[in-house]
Design an enzyme around this catalytic site. Structure first.
Site, PDB file in Angstrom:
ATOM      1  N   HIS A 123      19.786   6.182  -2.926  1.00 50.83           N
ATOM      2  CA  HIS A 123      18.430   6.215  -2.362  1.00 50.83           C
ATOM      3  C   HIS A 123      18.168   4.997  -1.489  1.00 50.83           C
ATOM      4  CE1 HIS A 123      14.096   7.754  -3.061  1.00 50.83           C
ATOM      5  NE2 HIS A 123      14.772   8.615  -2.346  1.00 50.83           N
ATOM      6  N   HIS A 153      11.181   0.942 -11.856  1.00 51.79           N
ATOM      7  CA  HIS A 153      12.337   1.547 -11.161  1.00 51.79           C
ATOM      8  C   HIS A 153      12.926   2.608 -12.100  1.00 51.79           C
ATOM      9  CE1 HIS A 153      15.679   1.996  -8.526  1.00 51.79           C
ATOM     10  NE2 HIS A 153      16.241   0.791  -8.587  1.00 51.79           N
ATOM     11  N   MET A 212       3.451   6.644 -15.131  1.00 50.39           N
ATOM     12  CA  MET A 212       4.892   6.582 -14.865  1.00 50.39           C
ATOM     13  C   MET A 212       5.400   7.907 -14.294  1.00 50.39           C
ATOM     14  SD  MET A 212       6.015   3.669 -15.371  1.00 50.39           S
ATOM     15  CE  MET A 212       4.809   2.384 -15.434  1.00 50.39           C
ATOM     16  N   GLY A 213       6.342   7.773 -13.352  1.00 53.60           N
ATOM     17  CA  GLY A 213       6.877   8.974 -12.702  1.00 53.60           C
ATOM     18  C   GLY A 213       6.056   9.396 -11.505  1.00 53.60           C
ATOM     19  N   PHE A 214       5.087   8.568 -11.112  1.00 46.86           N
ATOM     20  CA  PHE A 214       4.256   8.867  -9.930  1.00 46.86           C
ATOM     21  C   PHE A 214       4.297   7.699  -8.956  1.00 46.86           C
ATOM     22  CE2 PHE A 214       2.827  12.036 -12.766  1.00 46.86           C
ATOM     23  CZ  PHE A 214       2.411  13.092 -11.969  1.00 46.86           C
ATOM     24  N   HIS A 260       5.561   6.053  -4.999  1.00 51.65           N
ATOM     25  CA  HIS A 260       6.822   5.587  -4.438  1.00 51.65           C
ATOM     26  C   HIS A 260       6.528   4.670  -3.263  1.00 51.65           C
ATOM     27  CE1 HIS A 260      10.894   5.688  -2.805  1.00 51.65           C
ATOM     28  NE2 HIS A 260      11.237   6.008  -4.026  1.00 51.65           N
ATOM     29  N   ARG A 295      13.287  14.836  -3.603  1.00 54.83           N
ATOM     30  CA  ARG A 295      14.201  15.294  -4.666  1.00 54.83           C
ATOM     31  C   ARG A 295      13.491  16.104  -5.748  1.00 54.83           C
ATOM     32  NH1 ARG A 295      15.721   9.230  -5.968  1.00 54.83           N
ATOM     33  NH2 ARG A 295      13.453   9.240  -5.869  1.00 54.83           N
ATOM     34  N   ASP A 328      11.757  10.748 -11.288  1.00 55.57           N
ATOM     35  CA  ASP A 328      11.758  10.461 -12.727  1.00 55.57           C
ATOM     36  C   ASP A 328      10.856  11.415 -13.504  1.00 55.57           C
ATOM     37  OD1 ASP A 328      13.503   8.265 -12.576  1.00 55.57           O
ATOM     38  OD2 ASP A 328      11.866   7.029 -11.811  1.00 55.57           O
ATOM     39  N   ARG A 381      23.805   6.350 -10.271  1.00 59.85           N
ATOM     40  CA  ARG A 381      23.538   5.404  -9.181  1.00 59.85           C
ATOM     41  C   ARG A 381      24.726   4.465  -8.936  1.00 59.85           C
ATOM     42  NH1 ARG A 381      18.750   4.187  -6.629  1.00 59.85           N
ATOM     43  NH2 ARG A 381      18.492   6.448  -6.804  1.00 59.85           N
TER      44      ARG A 381
HETATM   45  N1  COA Z   1      -0.244   5.468 -11.084  1.00 54.51           N
HETATM   46  C1  COA Z   1      -1.469   5.104 -10.682  1.00 54.51           C
HETATM   47  N2  COA Z   1      -1.723   4.493  -9.511  1.00 54.51           N
HETATM   48  C2  COA Z   1      -0.670   4.251  -8.720  1.00 54.51           C
HETATM   49  C3  COA Z   1       0.635   4.616  -9.084  1.00 54.51           C
HETATM   50  C4  COA Z   1       0.825   5.236 -10.307  1.00 54.51           C
HETATM   51  N3  COA Z   1       2.044   5.593 -10.723  1.00 54.51           N
HETATM   52  N4  COA Z   1       1.464   4.242  -8.092  1.00 54.51           N
HETATM   53  C5  COA Z   1       0.725   3.671  -7.147  1.00 54.51           C
HETATM   54  N5  COA Z   1      -0.566   3.668  -7.530  1.00 54.51           N
HETATM   55  C6  COA Z   1      -1.683   3.122  -6.775  1.00 54.51           C
HETATM   56  C7  COA Z   1      -1.650   1.608  -6.822  1.00 54.51           C
HETATM   57  O1  COA Z   1      -2.337   1.133  -7.945  1.00 54.51           O
HETATM   58  C8  COA Z   1      -2.313   1.265  -5.533  1.00 54.51           C
HETATM   59  O2  COA Z   1      -3.687   1.417  -5.689  1.00 54.51           O
HETATM   60  P1  COA Z   1      -4.705   0.376  -5.004  1.00 54.51           P
HETATM   61  O3  COA Z   1      -4.450   0.489  -3.522  1.00 54.51           O
HETATM   62  O4  COA Z   1      -6.041   0.868  -5.438  1.00 54.51           O
HETATM   63  O5  COA Z   1      -4.344  -0.979  -5.537  1.00 54.51           O
HETATM   64  C9  COA Z   1      -1.846   2.351  -4.581  1.00 54.51           C
HETATM   65  O6  COA Z   1      -1.507   3.456  -5.402  1.00 54.51           O
HETATM   66  C10 COA Z   1      -0.652   1.978  -3.731  1.00 54.51           C
HETATM   67  O7  COA Z   1       0.430   1.679  -4.542  1.00 54.51           O
HETATM   68  P2  COA Z   1       1.341   0.423  -4.302  1.00 54.51           P
HETATM   69  O8  COA Z   1       0.990  -0.627  -5.311  1.00 54.51           O
HETATM   70  O9  COA Z   1       1.335   0.005  -2.881  1.00 54.51           O
HETATM   71  O10 COA Z   1       2.776   0.982  -4.651  1.00 54.51           O
HETATM   72  P3  COA Z   1       4.109   0.138  -4.588  1.00 54.51           P
HETATM   73  O11 COA Z   1       4.877   0.633  -3.428  1.00 54.51           O
HETATM   74  O12 COA Z   1       3.884  -1.325  -4.660  1.00 54.51           O
HETATM   75  O13 COA Z   1       4.790   0.570  -5.961  1.00 54.51           O
HETATM   76  C11 COA Z   1       5.807   2.020  -7.517  1.00 54.51           C
HETATM   77  C12 COA Z   1       5.571   1.728  -6.039  1.00 54.51           C
HETATM   78  C13 COA Z   1       6.853   3.119  -7.610  1.00 54.51           C
HETATM   79  C14 COA Z   1       6.335   0.773  -8.227  1.00 54.51           C
HETATM   80  C15 COA Z   1       4.475   2.458  -8.150  1.00 54.51           C
HETATM   81  O14 COA Z   1       4.055   3.658  -7.534  1.00 54.51           O
HETATM   82  C16 COA Z   1       4.592   2.655  -9.663  1.00 54.51           C
HETATM   83  O15 COA Z   1       4.420   1.704 -10.421  1.00 54.51           O
HETATM   84  N6  COA Z   1       4.896   3.913 -10.112  1.00 54.51           N
HETATM   85  C17 COA Z   1       5.105   4.156 -11.524  1.00 54.51           C
HETATM   86  C18 COA Z   1       6.527   3.773 -11.930  1.00 54.51           C
HETATM   87  C19 COA Z   1       7.548   4.749 -11.395  1.00 54.51           C
HETATM   88  O16 COA Z   1       7.397   5.948 -11.512  1.00 54.51           O
HETATM   89  N7  COA Z   1       8.642   4.192 -10.860  1.00 54.51           N
HETATM   90  C20 COA Z   1       9.732   4.981 -10.333  1.00 54.51           C
HETATM   91  C21 COA Z   1       9.780   4.882  -8.844  1.00 54.51           C
HETATM   92  S1  COA Z   1      10.972   5.990  -8.169  1.00 54.51           S
END
Ligand code: COA
Length: 388
Positions: free
Chosen positions: A199, A234, A269-271, A273, A282, A324, A349
């Site tokens: 990825h 991650h 979690m799982g939401f 990107h 995917r 995820d 990976r």
């Molecule tokens: N649940 C709730 N809110 C979420 C969210 C989630 N899973 N993912 C992003 N947001 C919100 C953030 O809080 C942020 O809100 P704000 O603007 O009011 O502060 C906004 O969406 C933008 O998100 P951002 O912090 O810029 O995302 P990022 O690029 O820094 O982080 C992740 C990306 C993947 C780390 C983040 O989406 C996350 O923590 N997801 C859950 C963990 C996960 O599933 N990881 C696997 C990735 S493949």
């Protein structure tokens, strides 16, 4: 002048364009894969990942990532033969994994196991392209053995030797459960490995490339990848997804659970990107195979809870699921313990990490970014008795 302290040094406050989390920063070129958020597509070496998942095996995809072309029949047979011949790990590696505390997380056990592989390889410091390719195949072959060994030992069961006549996916089931499930289940698992294989410059791949850029070896770089992928933001998210679905436990409870978590500013979690903002390319493929697992098991509960969580996340936050989200319940329905979901991600990976490690080696410059300094200005040391 070297070592000279200028007592009058008073730098102007720096104003730098900080890209927190390296968002939007383009740090190198790569021909391994492209994640295109505009078209919602993911290509490995030019091939759409959805088509690789449908028409190819994980072994073919690993070959593609390593060598930039899909193998022909003879190349495929030679690659699989080599991979199958180096699945066994040493007695020392098995004994070390067995000796770890039962309470240790499998990710820590795998990290330790890969360390031992590095210690045992006399070519550890040789990063020439042919040696690195050979080591990449060893890692692809041996990491599943280490994961399965840890799985068995933690359950108090005997180690099951890897088989030479099974695919990577079949062999993993064989080593964990002493049996290979029906082909539909093996296919769902193989698809998940393909979708997880690569990825672009995600956090763990970037970590592996940073380590490689110092001219460190492929084992050290792979360990860096393992350390980075462990985190719940991650790879660790696939485990957290299943914990969440279990906690919600009934589809009717999903709305309340999600709204409550969001009100407490918790990430679901799982939401979400960093790159995809309107859906992970995917997810539809994995969802199809997670649904097939639910049909095989005759258990629709996880699909119903997942659908309810996805609906409320879209309504309230306009945030889409990532891979995820469907992978977690798929592994659960395949019978894996939850804390082995991220190790499974690692075994997939590893293919992408190795491809990036080899690419970084082929055209290397040490990775060394800058930071904006926000600490104290220069100051004089007050000797100890007078220091407040
Ligand atoms: N649940 C709730 N809110 C979420 C969210 C989630 N899973 N993912 C992003 N947001 C919100 C953030 O809080 C942020 O809100 P704000 O603007 O009011 O502060 C906004 O969406 C933008 O998100 P951002 O912090 O810029 O995302 P990022 O690029 O820094 O982080 C992740 C990306 C993947 C780390 C983040 O989406 C996350 O923590 N997801 C859950 C963990 C996960 O599933 N990881 C696997 C990735 S493949």
């Amino acid at each position: 002048m070297n070592g000279y302290v200028n007592p009058d040094y008073a730098p102007e406050p720096q104003k730098m364009n900080v890209k927190k989390g390296l968002e939007g920063a383009v740090i190198d070129t790569s021909s391994v894969s492209i994640v295109d958020s505009q078209t919602n597509s993911l290509l490995y070496r030019g091939y759409p990942v959805q088509e690789l998942a449908e028409f190819c095996s994980f072994e073919e995809v690993a070959y593609l990532l390593y060598r930039a072309e899909l193998p022909n029949e003879a190349q495929h047979a030679a690659f699989c033969g080599q991979e199958r011949s180096c699945r066994k790990v040493s007695r020392a590696a098995l004994d070390t994994v067995r000796s770890l505390p039962k309470s240790s997380h499998p990710m820590d056990a795998i990290r330790t196991g890969v360390s031992i592989l590095g210690c045992e390889d006399p070519r550890s410091l040789d990063s020439s392209p042919p040696t690195n390719l050979d080591k990449a195949i060893h890692l692809l072959a041996k990491i599943p053995t280490l994961i399965a060994a840890d799985y068995r030992f933690k359950k108090g069961l005997d180690y099951v030797e890897p088989a030479k006549d099974l695919t990577i996916a079949e062999n993993f089931f064989h080593m964990c459960f002493s049996e290979v499930p029906p082909k539909e289940i093996v296919k769902a698992f193989d698809v998940s490995l393909i979708l997880y294989a690569e990825h672009s410059f995600n956090a763990s791949t970037f970590a592996a490339r940073v380590v490689t850029s110092t001219q460190s070896d492929i084992y050290s770089a792979t360990i860096a990848g393992i350390c980075a992928i462990k985190g719940p933001l991650h790879g660790g998210a696939n485990e957290q997804v299943m914990h969440m679905l279990l906690e919600i436990s009934h589809p009717e409870r999903a709305d309340h659970w999600v709204l409550d978590a969001l009100a407490r500013k918790k990430n679901i979690m799982g939401f979400g990107h960093r790159v995809y903002k309107s859906g992970d390319s995917r997810v539809p493929t994995m969802k199809k195979y997670t649904q097939s697992m639910a049909d095989i098991r005759g258990e629709q509960k996880w699909m119903k809870i997942s659908a309810a969580v996805e609906k409320i996340m879209l309504e309230k936050k306009n945030i889409y699921p990532n891979l995820d989200f469907p992978a977690g319940p798929a592994y659960y329905m395949m019978g894996f313990e939850i804390d082995y979901f991220t190790p499974i991600f690692v075994m997939a990976r590893t293919a992408g990490w190795s491809a990036h490690i080899m690419e970084q080696n082929a055209n290397n410059r040490i990775i060394r970014p800058l930071s904006e300094y926000v600490g104290s200005p220069q100051r004089a040391i007050v000797p100890m008795p007078d220091r407040m």
